[in-house]
Design a protein around this motif. Structure first.
Motif, PDB file in Angstrom:
ATOM      1  N   UNK A  11     -11.581 -10.866  10.039  1.00 14.15           N
ATOM      2  CA  UNK A  11     -10.373 -10.303   9.437  1.00 14.15           C
ATOM      3  C   UNK A  11     -10.442  -8.809   9.650  1.00 14.15           C
ATOM      4  N   UNK A  12      -9.437  -8.247  10.315  1.00 11.50           N
ATOM      5  CA  UNK A  12      -9.506  -6.816  10.605  1.00 11.50           C
ATOM      6  C   UNK A  12      -8.109  -6.217  10.765  1.00 11.50           C
ATOM      7  N   UNK A  13      -8.084  -4.935  11.036  1.00 10.55           N
ATOM      8  CA  UNK A  13      -6.883  -4.131  11.313  1.00 10.55           C
ATOM      9  C   UNK A  13      -5.872  -4.834  12.195  1.00 10.55           C
TER      10      UNK A  13
ATOM     11  N   UNK B 181      -2.909  -0.905  14.688  1.00 10.10           N
ATOM     12  CA  UNK B 181      -3.135  -0.099  15.882  1.00 10.10           C
ATOM     13  C   UNK B 181      -4.026  -0.869  16.878  1.00 10.10           C
TER      14      UNK B 181
ATOM     15  N   UNK C 198      -3.455 -11.463   1.959  1.00  8.24           N
ATOM     16  CA  UNK C 198      -4.047 -10.503   2.898  1.00  8.24           C
ATOM     17  C   UNK C 198      -3.654  -9.093   2.499  1.00  8.24           C
ATOM     18  N   UNK C 199      -4.500  -8.137   2.799  1.00 10.17           N
ATOM     19  CA  UNK C 199      -4.132  -6.743   2.605  1.00 10.17           C
ATOM     20  C   UNK C 199      -3.071  -6.346   3.615  1.00 10.17           C
TER      21      UNK C 199
ATOM     22  N   UNK D 248      -2.919  -4.238   5.897  1.00 12.97           N
ATOM     23  CA  UNK D 248      -3.350  -4.004   7.282  1.00 12.97           C
ATOM     24  C   UNK D 248      -4.251  -5.094   7.827  1.00 12.97           C
ATOM     25  N   UNK D 249      -4.395  -6.185   7.078  1.00 12.74           N
ATOM     26  CA  UNK D 249      -5.303  -7.245   7.527  1.00 12.74           C
ATOM     27  C   UNK D 249      -4.610  -8.279   8.405  1.00 12.74           C
TER      28      UNK D 249
ATOM     29  N   UNK E 128     -12.371 -12.182  -2.767  1.00 10.36           N
ATOM     30  CA  UNK E 128     -11.709 -11.822  -1.499  1.00 10.36           C
ATOM     31  C   UNK E 128     -11.346 -10.342  -1.523  1.00 10.36           C
TER      32      UNK E 128
ATOM     33  N   UNK F 114      -9.093  -7.467   0.158  1.00  5.10           N
ATOM     34  CA  UNK F 114      -7.928  -7.261   1.034  1.00  5.10           C
ATOM     35  C   UNK F 114      -7.900  -5.887   1.709  1.00  5.10           C
ATOM     36  N   UNK F 115      -9.051  -5.457   2.242  1.00  2.00           N
ATOM     37  CA  UNK F 115      -9.146  -4.153   2.900  1.00  2.00           C
ATOM     38  C   UNK F 115      -9.873  -4.289   4.234  1.00  2.00           C
ATOM     39  N   UNK F 116      -9.600  -3.358   5.172  1.00  2.00           N
ATOM     40  CA  UNK F 116     -10.230  -3.452   6.492  1.00  2.00           C
ATOM     41  C   UNK F 116     -11.272  -2.353   6.736  1.00  2.00           C
TER      42      UNK F 116
ATOM     43  N   UNK G 143      -9.884   4.615  18.755  1.00  2.00           N
ATOM     44  CA  UNK G 143      -9.146   4.552  17.488  1.00  2.00           C
ATOM     45  C   UNK G 143      -9.615   5.712  16.591  1.00  2.00           C
TER      46      UNK G 143
ATOM     47  N   UNK H 132     -14.152  -0.108  10.468  1.00  2.00           N
ATOM     48  CA  UNK H 132     -13.740  -1.469  10.835  1.00  2.00           C
ATOM     49  C   UNK H 132     -14.928  -2.252  11.416  1.00  2.00           C
TER      50      UNK H 132
ATOM     51  N   UNK I  69     -15.860 -10.546   4.116  1.00  2.00           N
ATOM     52  CA  UNK I  69     -14.521 -10.374   3.561  1.00  2.00           C
ATOM     53  C   UNK I  69     -14.316 -11.306   2.369  1.00  2.00           C
TER      54      UNK I  69
END
Lengths: 140, 140, 140
Positions: free
Chosen positions: A51-53, A56, A112-113, A115-116, B41, B43-45, B80, B91, B99
């Motif tokens: 789970x990531x950005x 971008x 999900x966040x 940006x996730x 859980x 919700x951040x990346x 990035x 990240x 996560x």
């Protein structure tokens, strides 16, 4: 409580991160689950879940390049080389990331966040058909 | 079976491991759950979850230093970089850790090992307000 | 819905990957669970859980060697050294792998991929008796 399930199929074109957030959300929506838990399980040893950005694309480029450096191909000490130079590193990369993820569902949506995104990380050089097992426990 | 939920808020002061074991245990106690499953859980990346040593603070210092070396800032190949030198590594560090975590509950307590603590790993240099989504399935 | 649980004991002889797939499958079979979710939780900070290749033993050799290099012993900057040279690296290796895994059960079997095995990764040099907490939610 109810139980829903489906197997998602994801076609990869070799190494890299493949987003499938919308596939998961669409199933949760289709099942009409408002509140509960969504489980993802990947039955493969040379791919993994991340789970990531999701915004971008350069974040993804860096994550892919990072993995190439962290668990590089063609190390002289590798013994597991019969299936190609990308085989042993693919197990290493899978070991460092995720095989299962549990995401809460609330108001009919994955929690999900902002940006996730949910990604399948393909670690083999050639394309594969990958399965993701999706299970959802509906509590209301 | 019953379902309980809450969002924990954790304020960080920049990079590092922040314990919040007691916050989770307090909710489980407050709900009166004796037996079941507790789901966390994040919700951040650019932060992640870790379960690790809760006793000797030097263990934490080493884990933080290890991450600085494993996914360092300011590599020339990073693309990035718009949000700062700590963004892409954050990240990467999140990808290598967790996560979501699922912890059994028994006799009204989280089944943590004697030396286990639950941590939020903040990967950004500046402080953030982080959410941890807590869900609990009570089976008796 | 029903709830089953048991604690598996795994004796290790020092560092390495120890398969216990059959122990988990045998419990699921014994409980008669046809459909549901199986949860594994490891209450230790110097061992971890991994799902990886179960066929060619050289894959395991490479994963073990990889971890020795990724989080090596005897780094001059380690502060957490009271319990031995293998202690701080064992927390690092645990942090990079898994503490909990959730595996679907279908038709009375764990939904593992053909080449997947469930492993306990012992990170300490000496042998230990390790616990794995097994929980199973039966939905039919």
């Amino acid at each position: 409580m109810n139980w829903y399930k489906e197997t998602l199929m994801i076609s990869t074109r070799g190494k890299g991160l493949y987003a499938f957030t919308n596939d998961v959300q669409a199933r949760v929506h289709g099942w009409g689950v408002q509140e509960g838990m969504c489980y993802l399980y990947l039955p493969h040893t040379s791919a993994s879940l991340v789970i990531s950005e999701n915004y971008d694309p350069t974040a993804r480029v860096d994550l892919e390049a990072f993995m190439e450096r962290l668990a590089p191909e063609d190390q002289s000490w590798y013994q597991h080389t019969l299936e190609g130079a990308d085989d042993s590193p693919s197990h290493m990369r899978a070991m460092l990331t995720l095989t299962s993820i549990s995401i809460p569902v609330e108001d009919g949506r994955l929690c999900l966040g902002t940006w996730q995104g949910i990604y399948l990380f393909e670690h083999r050089a050639s394309g594969h058909r990958r399965k993701v097992l999706l299970r959802c426990l509906q509590v209301e």
